[in-house]
Scaffold this active site. Structure first.
Site, PDB file in Angstrom:
ATOM      1  CE  LYS A   1      -3.503  -0.255  -0.529  1.00 46.40           C
ATOM      2  NZ  LYS A   1      -4.047  -0.446  -1.917  1.00 46.40           N
TER       3      LYS A   1
ATOM      4  CG  ASP B   1      -5.367   0.668  -5.999  1.00 43.88           C
ATOM      5  OD1 ASP B   1      -4.600   0.908  -5.062  1.00 43.88           O
ATOM      6  OD2 ASP B   1      -5.106   0.941  -7.175  1.00 43.88           O
TER       7      ASP B   1
ATOM      8  CD  GLU C   1      -4.984   4.267  -8.040  1.00 42.85           C
ATOM      9  OE1 GLU C   1      -3.991   3.548  -7.855  1.00 42.85           O
ATOM     10  OE2 GLU C   1      -5.692   4.210  -9.077  1.00 42.85           O
TER      11      GLU C   1
END
Length: 344
Positions: free
Chosen positions: A132, A192, A196
């Site tokens: 991560k 994810d 983002e």
């Protein structure tokens, strides 16, 4: 129910001791995984296409470099560390023809598997080890004796020891020092991309630029706007990273805290949250993935245009000038024009 956290004692590096490992690509994540594994005692080769500019860099760092297909043929565990948009063509041309029963394909992001841009045979292991954090942080933390928390996921367990291999790889890159959490390819991919797009990169950069523009358009000096809307953001994020939102609020002034709790919800209101939900659906449906793959196939026309426009934003000129006055801020060379940024 809380997720199980795997630590050093839960992973056995010996699982990789009799296996040949190949890292396909030598960019941000690829170089970090390869170097960390090598220094953990794992045998690693780098797989690159003929004529790759990364070959000299990898060889200078002590790696044997093989052509991609050859590295896949010779390896037991193969990490695909190339951009999401390029995985399909590299997989079809060089990886798939050289896969044999019992090999393990390892991804650092679930995009290609979840959105099925590659067709995987059933007689191999398919796993994920996803730190991560960006590659240069994965590398730096490892060299400092620390580790970036990582995720593992098992998509196919043909040999029965896929989880052991994933945990061993995670330990080799330092992930078990920070803690390893098990997920699945869908959850990792969707969360994810969502993070983002709406918070970490898209949301944060849009918020910073909007605040900068409002102050400058109102007649305030751009230097003041830069300090208040971008420079000090790191201080706040560091406080949240160290002790959570509550800890950050404990550390700031009461005036700042009152502004936080009374004004923040007016700016990031219910309408913003609704648009976040809409974007989550776009990601879950595969619409974003299809749009991004088409953008790549078309040669990045919109992407490159937006990059040029963003690089010319006044906040970049002001920021570069102010950062030059602060030599203690670590400078990174960012090479634009490709799909990935490079860090010196």
């Amino acid at each position: 129910m809380s997720a199980k956290i795997y630590r050093d004692e839960d992973a056995d590096l010996g699982v990789l001791s009799n296996k040949k490992c190949a890292v396909i690509g030598f960019g941000s994540q690829g170089h970090a995984h390869a170097l960390n594994l090598k220094e953990s005692g794992v045998e690693v080769v780098i797989g690159l296409y003929e004529g790759s500019k990364s070959k000299a860099v990898a060889e200078e760092l002590g790696f044997e470099v093989q052509e991609t297909g050859e590295s896949v043929k010779n390896a037991d565990v193969i990490m695909i560390a190339v951009p999401d948009t390029k995985i399909a063509e590299i997989y079809t041309s060089a990886i798939e023809p050289n896969l044999a029963e019992g090999k393990t394909l390892l991804f650092s992001h679930g995009f290609a598997v979840h959105y099925e841009t590659v067709k995987l045979p059933e007689n191999i292991n398919v796993i994920m080890v996803a730190p991560k954090g960006p590659g240069h942080i994965v590398r730096r933390q490892y060299t400092e004796g620390k580790g970036v928390p990582s995720l593992i996921a098992i998509h196919q367990d043909f040999t029965g020891d896929a989880r052991d291999i994933a945990l061993a790889w995670a330990k080799g890159i330092g992930g078990t020092r920070g803690g390893v959490f098990e997920t699945n390819f869908k959850e990792e991919t969707v969360t994810d991309l969502f993070g983002e797009q709406v918070v970490l990169c898209g949301g944060a950069s849009a918020l910073v630029k909007a605040g900068f523009e409002v102050l400058v358009e109102a007649g305030y000096q751009p230097e003041m706007a830069y300090f208040e809307c971008l420079h000090e953001l790191k201080l706040i994020v560091d406080l949240m990273n160290e002790s959570g939102i509550a800890g950050m609020r404990f550390s700031i002034s009461e005036t700042a805290e009152w502004g936080d709790v009374s004004v923040g919800p007016k700016i990031i209101d219910a309408s913003v949250k609704e648009r976040m939900r809409d974007q989550l659906k776009v990601i879950e449906s595969g619409e974003f993935a299809r749009e991004w793959i088409k953008e790549y196939e078309d040669g990045y026309p919109r992407f490159n245009k937006i990059r040029e426009e963003e690089a010319a934003h006044p906040i970049e000129e002001v920021g570069a000038r102010l950062r030059s006055l602060m030599p203690w801020i670590k400078k990174r060379e960012v090479k634009t024009g490709g799909a990935q940024a490079s860090y010196s």
